[in-house]
Design an enzyme around this catalytic site. Structure first.
Site, PDB file in Angstrom:
ATOM      1  N   ASP A  98       0.831  -1.225   0.067  1.00  0.00           N
ATOM      2  CA  ASP A  98      -0.130   0.010  -0.056  1.00  0.00           C
ATOM      3  C   ASP A  98       0.923   1.238  -0.050  1.00  0.00           C
ATOM      4  O   ASP A  98       1.791   1.367   0.719  1.00  0.00           O
ATOM      5  CB  ASP A  98      -0.764  -0.054   1.257  1.00  0.00           C
ATOM      6  CG  ASP A  98      -2.346   0.912   1.286  1.00  0.00           C
ATOM      7  OD1 ASP A  98      -2.605   1.257   0.284  1.00  0.00           O
ATOM      8  OD2 ASP A  98      -2.489   1.581   2.422  1.00  0.00           O
ATOM      9  N   HIS A  99       0.470   2.261  -0.795  1.00  0.00           N
ATOM     10  CA  HIS A  99       1.168   3.569  -0.915  1.00  0.00           C
ATOM     11  C   HIS A  99       2.698   3.536  -1.186  1.00  0.00           C
ATOM     12  O   HIS A  99       3.253   4.161  -0.384  1.00  0.00           O
ATOM     13  CB  HIS A  99       0.779   4.522   0.576  1.00  0.00           C
ATOM     14  CG  HIS A  99      -0.541   5.081   0.267  1.00  0.00           C
ATOM     15  ND1 HIS A  99      -0.883   5.848  -0.477  1.00  0.00           N
ATOM     16  CD2 HIS A  99      -1.669   4.562   0.876  1.00  0.00           C
ATOM     17  CE1 HIS A  99      -2.190   6.254  -0.433  1.00  0.00           C
ATOM     18  NE2 HIS A  99      -2.825   5.396   0.427  1.00  0.00           N
ATOM     19  N   HIS A 192      -6.941  10.575   5.160  1.00  0.00           N
ATOM     20  CA  HIS A 192      -6.179   9.698   6.065  1.00  0.00           C
ATOM     21  C   HIS A 192      -6.157  10.122   7.570  1.00  0.00           C
ATOM     22  O   HIS A 192      -6.340  11.117   7.788  1.00  0.00           O
ATOM     23  CB  HIS A 192      -4.884   9.282   5.461  1.00  0.00           C
ATOM     24  CG  HIS A 192      -4.911   8.498   4.177  1.00  0.00           C
ATOM     25  ND1 HIS A 192      -4.523   9.212   2.886  1.00  0.00           N
ATOM     26  CD2 HIS A 192      -5.255   7.209   3.715  1.00  0.00           C
ATOM     27  CE1 HIS A 192      -4.464   8.342   1.883  1.00  0.00           C
ATOM     28  NE2 HIS A 192      -4.815   7.151   2.260  1.00  0.00           N
ATOM     29  N   HIS A 220      -9.671   5.315  -0.046  1.00  0.00           N
ATOM     30  CA  HIS A 220      -8.812   5.257   0.977  1.00  0.00           C
ATOM     31  C   HIS A 220      -9.128   6.336   2.189  1.00  0.00           C
ATOM     32  O   HIS A 220     -10.267   7.030   1.964  1.00  0.00           O
ATOM     33  CB  HIS A 220      -7.522   5.862   0.506  1.00  0.00           C
ATOM     34  CG  HIS A 220      -6.845   4.893  -0.569  1.00  0.00           C
ATOM     35  ND1 HIS A 220      -5.349   5.333  -0.686  1.00  0.00           N
ATOM     36  CD2 HIS A 220      -7.206   4.060  -1.212  1.00  0.00           C
ATOM     37  CE1 HIS A 220      -4.816   4.195  -1.172  1.00  0.00           C
ATOM     38  NE2 HIS A 220      -6.007   3.478  -1.998  1.00  0.00           N
TER      39      HIS A 220
END
Length: 344
Positions: A98-99, A192, A220
């Protein structure tokens, strides 16, 4: 059931009429189904997520972020543990990077056996993001690995989930065409690490993106979204739903309660075990919110029934077998059996 490709979980869950998936609409649920994608920080997280998914009878995605790899000093050990938990699962489990902003980390994930990668070039200028994402995507596809990306906030540096950022449907469609990615993270009102669950989603924009973009959409920052709006987001066209902060809150709250109740406690299995159990229950609950339990089982039953009706023609029979295989990824909920009680 064991470690499977991320696309094998996400594609069958995508809403019919979802761009390029429209041709397979007969084998997909009549309404959107959300795939839970939950972040792993340590072994107990992976165990909790898989246990919760087994209880829900639903596939799940285990995610390891670049930040988590940095926390551990390297990707390998936490990846090896997470992949081992996935391979032992009683439901299909994918393992996702992820990311990732570093192509070298992407290559390490490919070498380790990850089933998908999210490359985050959203901080780059648009043209550089396209070029970098396309290059990473080509490398991943050559290895048979599914790719997710972020379009980013055009003209800005705060990324797709900056407060107030919104993804333009036409730009999103052009970005997917230029990069060849398999899924797209979109900005529709989340950010986030939200500590409160009061994000306001733009449902009309989700619907417009679902129509314009020929790949599954990813949300997200979903920890900040209240339960009813998570369900509604999936109904409007979101497929993969990333949740980390909410699970960390639950895990930490349970661990803190055990420590507060016994100041002399020193055995980490006692408080980590409590956190693991609480997190597993929250995963099961969230998968229900996303419609990943009984709703998908019913859809899979319908697909299998349609396949049985088509047994007369060989081609139709083969298509029915494919539908049954997709349906086999979804099971009726069961009681959690993986976790033993913490030691006395």
């Amino acid at each position: 059931m064991t470690l499977v490709g991320t696309g094998e979980i996400v594609r069958p869950a995508a809403r019919p009429g979802h761009g390029a998936e429209a041709g397979a609409a007969g084998r997909l649920p009549a309404v959107g189904v959300g795939v839970g994608a939950f972040n792993v920080v340590q072994l107990e997280h992976a165990e909790a997520i898989v246990t919760g998914a087994e209880a829900a009878g639903a596939p799940v995605v285990l995610q390891i972020s670049e930040n988590t790899a940095r926390y551990h000093g390297t990707l390998g050990p936490v990846a090896a543990a997470t992949l081992a938990v996935a391979r032992a699962a009683r439901v299909p489990v994918a393992v996702h990077l992820d990311h990732a902003t570093c192509p070298e980390l992407v290559q390490e994930a490919l070498d380790l056996g990850f089933t998908s990668v999210m490359f985050d070039g959203s901080a780059l200028p648009y043209e550089e993001n396209v070029a970098a994402t396309a290059a990473v995507g080509a490398r991943c596809h050559a290895a048979g690995v599914w790719v997710e990306a972020e379009l980013g906030e055009i003209g800005g540096k705060d990324g797709v989930h900056a407060p107030g950022a919104r993804t333009d449907p036409d730009e999103a469609a052009a970005f997917v065409a230029a990069t060849g990615v398999d899924a797209l993270a979109v900005a529709v009102g989340t950010s986030h690490a939200m500590a409160t669950r009061d994000a306001r989603l733009d449902f009309a924009l989700i619907g417009a993106l679902r129509t314009a973009v020929p790949v599954p959409l990813v949300l997200h920052g979903s920890s900040g979204v209240p339960d009813p709006d998570l369900t509604r987001a999936v109904a409007h066209g979101i497929t993969k739903v990333n949740i980390a902060t909410q699970l960390n809150r639950v895990f930490t709250g349970a661990a803190r309660a055990v420590l507060d109740s016994d100041p002399a406690l020193s055995d980490p299995r006692r408080y980590l075990g409590a956190g693991r159990t609480a997190m597993a229950h929250e995963v099961t609950r969230l998968l229900g919110v996303l419609g990943a339990g009984a709703a998908v089982s019913a859809a899979a039953d319908g697909a299998a029934a349609d396949g049985a009706a088509a047994d007369g023609a060989a081609a139709d029979g083969a298509a029915a077998d494919g539908a049954a295989a997709d349906g086999a990824y979804w099971r009726e909920p069961t009681a959690p059996a993986r976790l033993a009680s913490p030691p006395a």
